[in-house]
Design a protein around this motif. Structure first.
Motif, mmCIF file in Angstrom:
data_model
loop_
_atom_site.group_PDB
_atom_site.id
_atom_site.type_symbol
_atom_site.label_atom_id
_atom_site.label_comp_id
_atom_site.label_asym_id
_atom_site.label_seq_id
_atom_site.Cartn_x
_atom_site.Cartn_y
_atom_site.Cartn_z
ATOM 1 N N ALA A 81 38.892 42.904 30.502
ATOM 2 C CA ALA A 81 39.432 41.532 30.636
ATOM 3 C C ALA A 81 39.589 40.958 32.131
ATOM 4 C CB ALA A 81 40.513 41.381 29.707
ATOM 5 N N LEU A 104 36.494 40.122 33.789
ATOM 6 C CA LEU A 104 35.609 39.107 32.925
ATOM 7 C C LEU A 104 35.132 38.031 33.740
ATOM 8 C CD1 LEU A 104 34.855 38.377 29.907
ATOM 9 C CD2 LEU A 104 36.833 37.027 29.767
ATOM 10 N N ASN A 105 36.062 37.510 34.452
ATOM 11 C CA ASN A 105 35.547 36.365 35.460
ATOM 12 C C ASN A 105 35.354 36.595 36.754
ATOM 13 O OD1 ASN A 105 35.805 33.909 33.457
ATOM 14 N ND2 ASN A 105 37.897 34.997 33.120
ATOM 15 N N ALA A 106 35.125 38.005 37.093
ATOM 16 C CA ALA A 106 35.057 38.185 38.565
ATOM 17 C C ALA A 106 33.350 37.872 38.971
ATOM 18 C CB ALA A 106 35.067 39.747 38.836
ATOM 19 N N PRO A 107 33.080 37.288 40.164
ATOM 20 C CA PRO A 107 31.858 36.659 40.608
ATOM 21 C C PRO A 107 30.866 37.904 40.799
ATOM 22 C CG PRO A 107 33.647 35.657 41.907
ATOM 23 C CD PRO A 107 34.216 36.728 40.980
ATOM 24 N N ALA A 108 31.503 39.115 41.027
ATOM 25 C CA ALA A 108 30.685 39.964 41.288
ATOM 26 C C ALA A 108 31.648 41.399 41.048
ATOM 27 C CB ALA A 108 30.063 40.206 42.780
ATOM 28 N N VAL A 125 36.188 44.415 41.993
ATOM 29 C CA VAL A 125 35.772 43.160 42.068
ATOM 30 C C VAL A 125 34.943 43.486 43.575
ATOM 31 C CG1 VAL A 125 36.219 40.889 43.125
ATOM 32 C CG2 VAL A 125 37.578 41.827 41.415
ATOM 33 N N SER A 126 33.716 43.174 43.593
ATOM 34 C CA SER A 126 32.927 43.487 44.756
ATOM 35 C C SER A 126 33.035 42.282 45.619
ATOM 36 C CB SER A 126 31.527 43.569 44.223
ATOM 37 O OG SER A 126 30.609 43.811 45.336
ATOM 38 N N VAL A 127 33.250 42.534 46.874
ATOM 39 C CA VAL A 127 33.309 41.441 47.938
ATOM 40 C C VAL A 127 32.523 41.570 49.321
ATOM 41 C CG1 VAL A 127 35.617 40.841 47.221
ATOM 42 C CG2 VAL A 127 35.410 42.458 49.218
ATOM 43 N N PRO A 128 32.236 40.599 50.069
ATOM 44 C CA PRO A 128 31.440 40.675 51.327
ATOM 45 C C PRO A 128 32.119 41.952 52.036
ATOM 46 C CG PRO A 128 31.671 38.422 50.861
ATOM 47 C CD PRO A 128 32.435 39.261 49.990
ATOM 48 N N VAL A 135 34.245 43.348 54.963
ATOM 49 C CA VAL A 135 35.201 42.582 55.693
ATOM 50 C C VAL A 135 35.439 43.298 57.203
ATOM 51 C CG1 VAL A 135 37.870 42.423 55.755
ATOM 52 C CG2 VAL A 135 36.754 42.277 53.350
#
Lengths: 488, 96
Positions: free
Chosen positions: B76, B79-83, B89-92, B94
């Motif tokens: 849940a 649910l709204n994680a862009p990636a 959560v996957s991020v560019p 850093v």
């Protein structure tokens, strides 16, 4: 009273449901048919999950058949502004930033409405992130005023007001940070109540300005507002600003409280910029209270003229802080153009937010920035103290304060869209109540010669909603404004 | 109170992590200037002896018992994680 199902009050419908003259499923189907007939013109709904509403209606009917009704709201659909979370449903805040967001949980008000048997009814349009006074700042659509489709429904809870005025709902919830329930209620001929700060939990409400935001009901009558308020009010451990106050049976209290009351008229609310027809309607309402035996007393709220300035510093400062969470990382819009993580923040926010939200983030960031904090933010907080003190002083002499809700009736779509300051000045009579944390109620008090509704604002003492609603109902009982419906 | 001279839009937009176009910068500078000129009237109020109000009602720290309660399940929360990848959560990148 009108006979169509979609035109009836919650109290009437609750009676018919209890007597088994009507099923919740029939009620939901009637509202669906009404929405299908008018929402292409009104544009109040961002979305509606008809299947789940019908399933919940059938569950309510089954409870009633089994003798397990949860009370007057069991089986009644309640429309929700699209900033109030409903698990599994979209929560857009009418922003591109949250266009694809699905709520992972229910807001506390949603939990409480479900516990009372009510049915979440659609996602209602608003100014993006509740920032605006006309619902024109929505990234989704421009909601129209059902009384005149060329005019705005007010804002920011314009969808909640328009859906109810148009008969697409029988009661709705909005949120009010500077007038966002009361002003659209006035523009659409409805009862709209902003409760005392802390009476209703903000858990699951998309945050705009956390020291000012409150959730409250739109209803056709004061009694309906009392029923809905009773269901959503009360302490919540998940909102640390929620107050440990007893929640009375507001509907029952209405029967007990009869006045006469001491009512204050603040001279500062009747000056320049007040539309003459609005002034005349409010003057008639004041005279009516006098006829009921109430004492009418002129009072002074001397810092009124500073309200808009103080409000737009405090509200934008809090907004810039609250909306810092939208960075494209954990949820919300993420830019596909970004070169690195910092660039991702800048681009995701630039692409996700609309013009008014950006404007307020910039203003709020500026007033909080090093070198300007004392001059703007701290000074505004001190003026807030003075504004609050003005009200508390007045309440030594009176039980409630009567004012116009808005200086004008509903304005035309586009009329103020290019001038943010002119739009901000629409809130001049409503923002003091938020700064002071007080309950404020707008009730219909007539129509202009052009057929537009006018609202009377009643301002009460902290946590005295029962008294405030009783004062409003004393006026409502002597008039038939709430029985009128727009021709759509 | 500070003067109503134009705000330093580059600095403020940078603090706000907001990329603005040249048109937006010009428009916001002008509009916020108008709003600040209205807000200037707060200077007229004598606040020398006034305490600031951050909240309409006094707030106190709210304590609760430190008892574990169910929290949002990972699915849940994501649910709204862009990636996302491996329940995160996957991020560019850093750090290079």
């Amino acid at each position: 009273m009108a006979s169509e199902i979609h035109d009836q009050t919650v109290a009437e419908l609750a009676g018919r449901l209890a007597r088994r003259e009507l099923s919740s499923e029939e009620l939901v189907r009637a509202l669906l048919a009404r929405k299908d007939a008018v929402d292409d013109r009104v544009k109040a709904f961002n979305s509606l999950d008809a299947d789940s509403a019908l399933a919940e209606a059938r569950a309510s009917d089954a409870r009633r058949s089994a003798g397990q009704s949860r009370g007057p709201l069991d089986g009644i659909p309640i429309g929700l502004k699209d900033v109030i979370a409903v698990a599994g449903q979209p929560l857009t805040a009418s922003s591109r930033m949250l266009a694809n967001f699905i709520s992972p949980y229910d807001a506390t008000v949603t939990v409480k409405l479900r516990a009372a048997g009510a049915i979440p009814w659609g996602r209602l349009n608003l100014d993006e992130f509740a920032m605006g006074s006309s619902t024109e700042n929505s990234a989704m659509q421009t909601t129209r005023n059902p009384w005149d489709l060329s005019r705005v429904p007010g804002g920011s809870s314009g969808g909640s007001a328009a859906a109810l005025a148009a008969g697409e709902a029988v009661a709705t919830l909005g949120s009010d940070t500077g007038g966002s329930i009361r002003q659209p209620a006035a523009f659409c001929g409805l009862v709209g109540l902003k409760p005392t700060y802390g009476l209703v939990s903000r858990y699951g409400l998309v945050a705009f300005a956390s020291s000012l935001d409150q959730i409250g009901p739109f209803a056709r009558t004061v009694e309906d507002a009392a029923i809905v308020l009773g269901a959503i009010a009360g302490h919540d451990a998940r909102d640390s600003t929620s107050f440990r106050a007893d929640v009375p049976d507001y509907r029952e209290e209405l029967k007990q409280r009869r006045g006469p009351w001491r009512l204050g008229i603040p001279k500062e609310y009747f000056g320049e910029g007040l539309d003459p027809e609005v002034a005349a309607a409010v003057a008639k309402a004041v005279a009516y209270y006098q006829g009921l035996g109430c004492t009418i007393k002129e009072v002074s709220l001397p810092h009124t003229e500073y309200g808009v300035g103080a409000y737009y510093i405090i509200a934008t400062a809090e907004c810039s802080s609250n909306l810092a969470r939208f960075d494209g990382i954990r949820y919300g819009h993420r830019s596909k153009q970004a070169t690195d993580v910092v660039d991702l923040y800048f681009r995701s926010r630039a692409e996700g937010f609309g013009p008014e939200v950006k404007r307020r983030i910039i203003l709020g960031t500026y007033v909080l920035s090093s070198g300007y904090y004392d001059a703007f933010y701290l000074r505004a907080q001190k003026v807030r103290t003075l504004i609050r003190q003005d009200f508390l002083n007045a309440f030594h002499e009176v039980d409630a304060i009567l004012t116009p809700t808005a200086p004008t009736p509903a304005f035309r779509v586009g009329e103020k869209a290019a001038n943010p300051l002119a739009m901000y000045l629409c809130d001049v009579y409503t923002i003091g109540v938020n700064l002071a944390g007080l309950p404020g109620n707008s009730v219909p008090c007539g129509f202009t010669s052009g057929g537009l509704p006018v609202g009377l604002q009643l301002i009460g003492q902290p946590f005295q909603e029962a008294e405030l609603l009783a004062i409003a109902q004393a006026y409502e009982r002597g008039h038939d404004w709430t029985a009128r419906r727009p021709a759509l | 109170m500070a003067s109503s001279d134009e705000i330093d839009i580059e600095r403020v937009a940078s603090l706000a992590r907001l990329a603005l176009s040249a048109e937006e910068k010009a428009e916001y500078t002008k509009q916020i200037g108008d709003i600040l000129r209205h807000i200037e009237q707060l200077k007229k109020v004598d606040v020398s002896a006034v305490e600031p109000t951050a909240h309409a009602f006094p707030l106190f720290n709210v304590w609760r018992e430190d008892v574990p309660v169910p929290s949002l399940p990972v699915a849940a929360a994501l649910l709204n994680a862009p990636a996302q990848r491996d329940h995160m959560v996957s991020v560019p990148k850093v750090v290079e």
